[in-house]
Scaffold this motif. Sequence first.
Motif, short mmCIF file in Angstrom:
data_model
loop_
_atom_site.label_atom_id
_atom_site.label_comp_id
_atom_site.label_asym_id
_atom_site.label_seq_id
_atom_site.Cartn_x
_atom_site.Cartn_y
_atom_site.Cartn_z
N VAL A 142 0.84 -1.20 0.00
CA VAL A 142 0.00 0.00 0.00
C VAL A 142 0.87 1.25 0.00
O VAL A 142 0.61 2.20 -0.74
N HIS A 143 1.92 1.23 0.81
CA HIS A 143 2.81 2.39 0.88
C HIS A 143 3.50 2.63 -0.47
O HIS A 143 3.66 3.78 -0.92
N MET A 144 3.89 1.56 -1.14
CA MET A 144 4.50 1.69 -2.47
C MET A 144 3.49 2.26 -3.47
O MET A 144 3.85 3.07 -4.33
N MET A 145 2.23 1.86 -3.35
CA MET A 145 1.21 2.31 -4.29
C MET A 145 0.85 3.78 -4.11
O MET A 145 0.69 4.50 -5.09
N VAL A 146 0.69 4.19 -2.87
CA VAL A 146 0.15 5.54 -2.63
C VAL A 146 1.20 6.54 -2.17
O VAL A 146 0.93 7.74 -2.11
N GLY A 147 2.41 6.05 -1.83
CA GLY A 147 3.48 6.96 -1.42
C GLY A 147 3.28 7.53 -0.04
O GLY A 147 3.90 8.51 0.34
N ARG A 148 2.37 6.92 0.71
CA ARG A 148 2.10 7.38 2.07
C ARG A 148 1.53 6.21 2.86
O ARG A 148 1.01 5.27 2.28
N GLN A 149 1.63 6.27 4.16
CA GLN A 149 1.00 5.24 4.98
C GLN A 149 -0.49 5.53 5.03
O GLN A 149 -0.91 6.62 5.39
N ILE A 150 -1.28 4.54 4.63
CA ILE A 150 -2.72 4.80 4.52
C ILE A 150 -3.45 4.60 5.85
O ILE A 150 -4.61 4.92 6.00
N GLY A 151 -2.71 4.08 6.84
CA GLY A 151 -3.34 3.91 8.15
C GLY A 151 -4.28 2.71 8.14
O GLY A 151 -4.12 1.79 7.36
N ASP A 152 -5.25 2.74 9.03
CA ASP A 152 -6.22 1.65 9.07
C ASP A 152 -6.91 1.52 7.73
O ASP A 152 -7.29 2.51 7.11
N ARG A 153 -7.09 0.28 7.31
CA ARG A 153 -7.71 0.04 6.00
C ARG A 153 -9.14 0.58 5.96
O ARG A 153 -9.59 1.13 4.96
N PHE A 154 -9.86 0.42 7.06
CA PHE A 154 -11.22 0.94 7.16
C PHE A 154 -11.22 2.02 8.24
O PHE A 154 -10.90 1.74 9.39
#
Length: 498
Positions: free
Chosen positions: A236-248
Amino acid sequence: MTRPFIEMKGIKKAFQQHVVLDGVDFEVRAGEVHALMGENGAGKSTLMKVLTGIYERDAGTVMVDGREVHYRHPKEAEIDGISVIHQELNIIPTLTVAENIFLGRERTIGYTGIIRSKDMEKQAEKYLQKLGVQIAPNEIAGNLSVGKQQIVEIARALSTNAKCLIMDEPTAALTEREIQTLFEVIRTLKQQGVAIVYISHRMEEIFAICDRISVLRDGQFIGTKHIPETNFDEIVHMMVGRQIGDRFPKRKTNIGKERLRVEGLTQKGVFEEVSFSVRAGEILGVAGLMGSGRTEIMEAVFGVRKVHGGAIYIDNRLVNIKSPRQAIEHGIALITEDRKRKGLILNMSVRENLTLPKSEQLAVAGVIQETKERDLISLLIAKLNIKTASPELEVKALSGGNQQKVVFGKWLAMEPRILILDEPTRGVDVGAKKEIYEIMNELTAQGAAIIMVSSELPEVLGMSDRIMVVHEGKVSAIFDNKNVDQEMIMRAATGGNV
């Protein structure tokens, strides 16, 4: 280690001033399932179109089986053993399975044009057996489930001597049972040495079936990871360039009075005696296998389908909804599962699609007020983070995830009191999913009631306050989210004891 069957290096592609691929590397080996991931608009589809000759690359090299190629047409790629299984299947429903498999390559008696149907059926059966599935070659393709139609497409690819299959969102419209069948087929193909490029946003599937993952972000190659050496958060971090945190995102529920109540809703032969309710500030998840009647029930509530019995109450008042227009007048909005056929007018612009349901309110004496319209468009594009070069761009030019955001946006403009979401995140990347979830939470915080139909059980469990399960046109269970797990939902969805 064997050399890659396909090796792409330094691929560049731009449309006018817009750079879509900027020096991308990608490879896939024989007998490997290689996931290609990235947010919507990251460049995945463009990269595959460059590979198969749909788009001309601006720079870079493509090697297939050790030699450099420059395809000018997908047929040339197919001759070299590269076939694409598209998300929108290319089955012709009125033809038989065998006729679909050999479409355009029919077996004939000499030059007479007389088709050797029995010979085609025998050959088709061999390819289907090779995939380990039981499908009659003389069956009309339109009678098959979506999952079986997809396997027919795979058999067609194998009949062209495919050495590499590109699968684009292959499970988007499949039931859980069909997904497992498809996975068995993929494992069989791996053992036979077929290379598979697997494009999907469903992280659980990627980790279950793939060997490696390559990630694109904003048209650039970010990296490749072996499945055993990575995890969900890293990808996810590779995809968005940021930590997305909790998925929901966490829900701060403040559930109020009953907003919608359905009693005994029946459409003969489709669903019967369906009863449920949803309250202001609540998300009611709806689970069930494909074909269980979930979508049909929601279409009936929205006035798309004629019912033969039952009653609908809004704010404790009996209402008579015979059409979508009447449903909208009562504050109900429906985001359909099929955004391209039912949710958007593809040849119209982003602006026109976003303002379509609210055009009357934006007009004075029949003329749309440009300032009002412009302000609304700017608000919705910013709120939903819709990636578009211009509001005047035709909506069909957007990625799937951004198209879904436009569908969302046009109904948000209506400020609905009851929002029905049918597969709201199908084909949407993990970053866009999080944005949609946050909007759902924002709407419920404002008092809207949401019904969310979803085939993704983690999504149902992660976002719902209560969960209704539908089996063969009947409500088989309604659970409080605190007291349920995936196994219980699947048991109810398959007709087992709860």
